[in-house]
Design an enzyme around this catalytic site. Structure first.
Site, PDB file in Angstrom:
ATOM      1  N   ASP A   1       0.783  -1.241   0.000  1.00  0.00           N
ATOM      2  CA  ASP A   1       0.000   0.000   0.000  1.00  0.00           C
ATOM      3  C   ASP A   1       0.814   1.291   0.000  1.00  0.00           C
ATOM      4  O   ASP A   1       0.273   2.380  -0.174  1.00  0.00           O
ATOM      5  CB  ASP A   1      -0.979   0.000   1.186  1.00  0.00           C
ATOM      6  CG  ASP A   1      -0.293  -0.244   2.531  1.00  0.00           C
ATOM      7  OD1 ASP A   1       0.846   0.201   2.723  1.00  0.00           O
ATOM      8  OD2 ASP A   1      -0.922  -0.877   3.412  1.00  0.00           O
TER       9      ASP A   1
ATOM     10  N   HIS B   1       6.525  -7.793  -1.372  1.00  0.00           N
ATOM     11  CA  HIS B   1       5.461  -8.186  -2.300  1.00  0.00           C
ATOM     12  C   HIS B   1       5.139  -7.087  -3.307  1.00  0.00           C
ATOM     13  O   HIS B   1       4.054  -7.092  -3.891  1.00  0.00           O
ATOM     14  CB  HIS B   1       4.217  -8.609  -1.517  1.00  0.00           C
ATOM     15  CG  HIS B   1       4.450  -9.846  -0.696  1.00  0.00           C
ATOM     16  ND1 HIS B   1       3.607 -10.265   0.304  1.00  0.00           N
ATOM     17  CD2 HIS B   1       5.454 -10.765  -0.727  1.00  0.00           C
ATOM     18  CE1 HIS B   1       4.087 -11.383   0.849  1.00  0.00           C
ATOM     19  NE2 HIS B   1       5.204 -11.694   0.248  1.00  0.00           N
TER      20      HIS B   1
ATOM     21  N   CYS C   1       3.638  -1.940 -18.339  1.00  0.00           N
ATOM     22  CA  CYS C   1       3.036  -2.601 -19.491  1.00  0.00           C
ATOM     23  C   CYS C   1       3.763  -3.931 -19.695  1.00  0.00           C
ATOM     24  O   CYS C   1       5.001  -3.976 -19.703  1.00  0.00           O
ATOM     25  CB  CYS C   1       3.182  -1.718 -20.734  1.00  0.00           C
ATOM     26  SG  CYS C   1       2.761  -2.607 -22.245  1.00  0.00           S
TER      27      CYS C   1
ATOM     28  N   CYS D   1       5.642  -3.489 -23.540  1.00  0.00           N
ATOM     29  CA  CYS D   1       6.775  -2.570 -23.793  1.00  0.00           C
ATOM     30  C   CYS D   1       7.445  -2.104 -22.500  1.00  0.00           C
ATOM     31  O   CYS D   1       8.398  -1.345 -22.544  1.00  0.00           O
ATOM     32  CB  CYS D   1       6.321  -1.359 -24.611  1.00  0.00           C
ATOM     33  SG  CYS D   1       5.260  -0.218 -23.701  1.00  0.00           S
TER      34      CYS D   1
ATOM     35  N   CYS E   1      -1.870  -0.113 -22.150  1.00  0.00           N
ATOM     36  CA  CYS E   1      -0.793   0.842 -22.402  1.00  0.00           C
ATOM     37  C   CYS E   1      -1.189   1.774 -23.559  1.00  0.00           C
ATOM     38  O   CYS E   1      -1.530   1.294 -24.645  1.00  0.00           O
ATOM     39  CB  CYS E   1       0.477   0.063 -22.749  1.00  0.00           C
ATOM     40  SG  CYS E   1       1.849   1.110 -23.210  1.00  0.00           S
TER      41      CYS E   1
ATOM     42  N   THR F   1       1.345  -9.621  11.253  1.00  0.00           N
ATOM     43  CA  THR F   1       1.421 -10.635  10.190  1.00  0.00           C
ATOM     44  C   THR F   1       1.123 -12.006  10.767  1.00  0.00           C
ATOM     45  O   THR F   1       1.539 -12.324  11.877  1.00  0.00           O
ATOM     46  CB  THR F   1       2.807 -10.639   9.484  1.00  0.00           C
ATOM     47  OG1 THR F   1       2.874 -11.764   8.599  1.00  0.00           O
ATOM     48  CG2 THR F   1       3.976 -10.688  10.456  1.00  0.00           C
TER      49      THR F   1
END
Ligand code: NAD
Length: 245
Positions: A109, A124, A132, A135, A154, A195
């Protein structure tokens, strides 16, 4: 059970005597910012979707059903209106003091950076980086959010844009693993927070830390970590909100 003030005092004593702290965090660090985690009772696993988040957020699902992936991702992961909470701000201050050397996060985030932290290792990936697939042009999260079609394409080559988040079935990039390993080997205090330690290999990396002081913070009173020297069962934002770095 210790009071929250007793827990803060114990944590502060450990922080005071340490000079190379690593904070290892997960989705629970951001729940008080209004972003649900996966596994606690208000988490994404307990909300109603056609598929489990673990299935939707997998490489195979993205390839096969990009529109379904993006429907979930836009709704639940691409959160651009959320703000850091006192846990994020406390850590940014601790880094400025020179004590906190790295934040290793499983979150995508970007709230640690928004709070002012600099050395953030995003195991992560991040919703703020997108490329893209054809490209490799870079796009920010605002571009993806405002793209006219559910699956963003794109504008240069028409390829599908994919967020740089590590989906289930994808590899964590080598650079984050190497920097995380180095930070853990050098650390003299490890703080694990918010976690469930159920996502691998992130949790396995913690085994590289070989000193004695480990603090485990989780709001779920049943949750624990057998290597921890101090276990704290309070919400991270409430806990750190009452502390001064
Ligand atoms: P998890 O959902 O498996 O576990 C979250 C843990 O945090 C739970 O054990 C819960 O009891 C605890 N918790 C919840 N709120 C807390 C609070 N305020 N203070 C302290 N503890 C709290 O999350 P995970 O272990 O990070 O693994 C889930 C995966 O999902 C990760 O890969 C992560 O990238 C991803 N994810 C990220 C976000 C985000 O970026 N904010 C949100 C959801 C999921």
């Amino acid at each position: 059970m210790a009071t929250i003030q007793q827990d803060r005092d114990a944590l502060e004593r450990l922080i005071d005597k340490s000079s190379n702290i690593v904070f290892f965090g997960g989705a629970g660090v951001s729940t008080e910012s209004g972003i649900p985690d996966f596994r606690s009772k208000d988490g994404l696993y307990h909300q109603k979707y056609l598929y489990d988040p673990e299935i939707i957020l997998s490489h195979a699902f993205f390839e096969k059903y990009p529109a379904e992936f993006y429907r979930f991702y836009r709704d639940k992961m691409l959160v651009l209106d959320k703000k850091p909470n006192p846990c994020h701000y406390y850590l940014a201050e601790l880094e400025k003091k020179g004590k906190l050397k790295a934040i290793v996060t499983q979150n995508i985030d970007g709230l640690h950076q928004m709070a002012g932290s600099k050395n953030v290792l995003e195991l992560h990936g991040s919703i703020h980086r997108n490329h893209c697939l054809s490209c490799y042009h870079f796009f920010d999260a605002g571009f993806v959010k405002n793209a006219p079609d559910i699956v963003p394409h794109c504008p240069y080559c028409g390829g599908i844009i994919k967020p740089d988040v590590v989906l289930y079935g994808e590899q964590i990039d080598d650079r984050s693993v190497v920097f995380t390993a180095k930070a853990l080997l050098d650390a003299d205090l490890l703080i694990i927070c918010g976690t469930s330690l159920q996502v691998y290999p992130a949790a396995t990396l913690l085994k590289l830390y070989n000193k004695k002081d480990i603090v485990y913070i989780n709001s779920d009173p049943k949750s624990t970590y057998d290597r921890a020297s101090l276990v704290i069962h309070h919400k991270a934002g409430v806990l750190f909100g009452g502390m001064k770095a």
